[in-house]
Write an enzyme that holds these catalytic residues in place. Structure first.
Site, PDB file in Angstrom:
ATOM      1  N   ASP A  40       7.920  35.778   3.813  1.00 45.21           N
ATOM      2  CA  ASP A  40       8.917  36.566   3.078  1.00 45.21           C
ATOM      3  C   ASP A  40      10.286  36.229   3.644  1.00 45.21           C
ATOM      4  O   ASP A  40      10.577  36.516   4.821  1.00 45.21           O
ATOM      5  CB  ASP A  40       8.622  38.058   3.217  1.00 45.21           C
ATOM      6  CG  ASP A  40       9.510  38.909   2.314  1.00 45.21           C
ATOM      7  OD1 ASP A  40       9.717  38.516   1.149  1.00 45.21           O
ATOM      8  OD2 ASP A  40       9.995  39.963   2.762  1.00 45.21           O
ATOM      9  N   ASP A 115      20.979  38.342  -0.647  1.00 44.99           N
ATOM     10  CA  ASP A 115      22.403  38.632  -0.715  1.00 44.99           C
ATOM     11  C   ASP A 115      23.018  37.836  -1.865  1.00 44.99           C
ATOM     12  O   ASP A 115      22.894  36.614  -1.918  1.00 44.99           O
ATOM     13  CB  ASP A 115      23.072  38.246   0.610  1.00 44.99           C
ATOM     14  CG  ASP A 115      24.462  38.843   0.760  1.00 44.99           C
ATOM     15  OD1 ASP A 115      25.201  38.878  -0.244  1.00 44.99           O
ATOM     16  OD2 ASP A 115      24.809  39.278   1.870  1.00 44.99           O
ATOM     17  N   LYS A 119      31.280  35.958  -4.989  1.00 45.62           N
ATOM     18  CA  LYS A 119      32.432  35.077  -5.148  1.00 45.62           C
ATOM     19  C   LYS A 119      31.979  33.621  -5.227  1.00 45.62           C
ATOM     20  O   LYS A 119      31.119  33.184  -4.467  1.00 45.62           O
ATOM     21  CB  LYS A 119      33.411  35.263  -3.989  1.00 45.62           C
ATOM     22  CG  LYS A 119      34.062  36.645  -3.953  1.00 45.62           C
ATOM     23  CD  LYS A 119      35.027  36.770  -2.792  1.00 45.62           C
ATOM     24  CE  LYS A 119      35.677  38.158  -2.758  1.00 45.62           C
ATOM     25  NZ  LYS A 119      36.607  38.316  -1.634  1.00 45.62           N
ATOM     26  N   ASP A 151      18.057  41.990  -8.661  1.00 44.37           N
ATOM     27  CA  ASP A 151      18.645  42.891  -9.648  1.00 44.37           C
ATOM     28  C   ASP A 151      19.985  42.360 -10.144  1.00 44.37           C
ATOM     29  O   ASP A 151      20.680  43.037 -10.895  1.00 44.37           O
ATOM     30  CB  ASP A 151      18.809  44.296  -9.071  1.00 44.37           C
ATOM     31  CG  ASP A 151      19.574  44.308  -7.759  1.00 44.37           C
ATOM     32  OD1 ASP A 151      19.815  43.231  -7.190  1.00 44.37           O
ATOM     33  OD2 ASP A 151      19.934  45.407  -7.284  1.00 44.37           O
TER      34      ASP A 151
END
Length: 214
Positions: A40, A115, A119, A151
């Site tokens: 993972d 993450d 930008k 998401d």
């Protein structure tokens, strides 16, 4: 699992995270080294793998995370529960994956809610870089899996495009456009929270082909 206060974002391109880690002594990490290994990537506090290790005792689980305090605490909780098929490691996986695994093969791997680095100039910090996908293709055994979810649509699309570009991976038919349900027996904390808010989760499942012709 009690909370550990750490920075939410860590720049993986910082010099302090550029040293690859050596492969561990696998025989000391797991009670049964012949179990298939599930990696993972970006395991955060490790709650997903903590539950997976209990749900699937015939698998070994390895979580990697770039925020060291989370790894330390996750291993403490594992020890408190006496789990012998679970381990967490601190590393920058984009630098360390090939050296970390050595000749160790994977039964499967997951990249969940990484993450997003919104930008454009920061997107080179995203985890699903082509080099990482290549190493996963080299290390996931035939018929093994690679599961991704996010998401953030842009992040999910970027990960899926990087994996689709590699001939070793075949997307699941129900991954088009996105998998409606998580095929794993455990959901991550982020997944649960996102769904409770009524927001979509974008998922894709890939199988490692026995040859590299789609």
């Amino acid at each position: 699992m009690s909370a550990v206060r750490v920075r939410q974002h860590v720049n993986p391109l910082s010099q302090k995270y550029q040293t690859p880690i050596a492969p561990p002594d696998w025989a000391t990490l797991y009670q049964t080294t012949t179990n298939p290994l599930h990696l993972d990537i970006g395991c955060a506090r490790g709650q997903f793998l903590l539950e997976m290790a209990q749900a699937k005792p015939d698998w070994n689980f390895l979580g990697v995370e770039i925020r060291e305090p989370l790894v330390v605490r996750a291993n403490e909780v594992r020890d408190e529960l006496g789990l012998k098929n679970l381990h967490y490691l601190f590393c920058n996986i984009n630098v360390s994956l090939s050296t970390l695994l050595g000749s160790q093969m994977l039964g499967g791997a997951t990249i969940q809610f990484p993450d997003p680095w919104f930008k454009k100039r920061h997107q080179k910090r995203r985890v699903a870089q082509p080099e990482l996908i290549q190493t996963l293709a080299d290390r996931i055994q035939p018929e093994g899996f690679l599961f991704i979810q996010s998401d953030v649509l842009d992040v999910a699309e970027q990960m899926r495009a990087a994996i689709n570009a590699h001939p070793a991976f075949q997307p699941s038919p129900d991954s088009t456009p996105w998998m409606p349900h998580n095929p794993l027996p455990v959901a991550t904390e982020r997944e649960i929270a996102t769904l409770l808010e009524g927001k979509p989760v974008y998922r894709s499942w890939f199988t490692r082909l026995s040859n590299e012709s789609k």
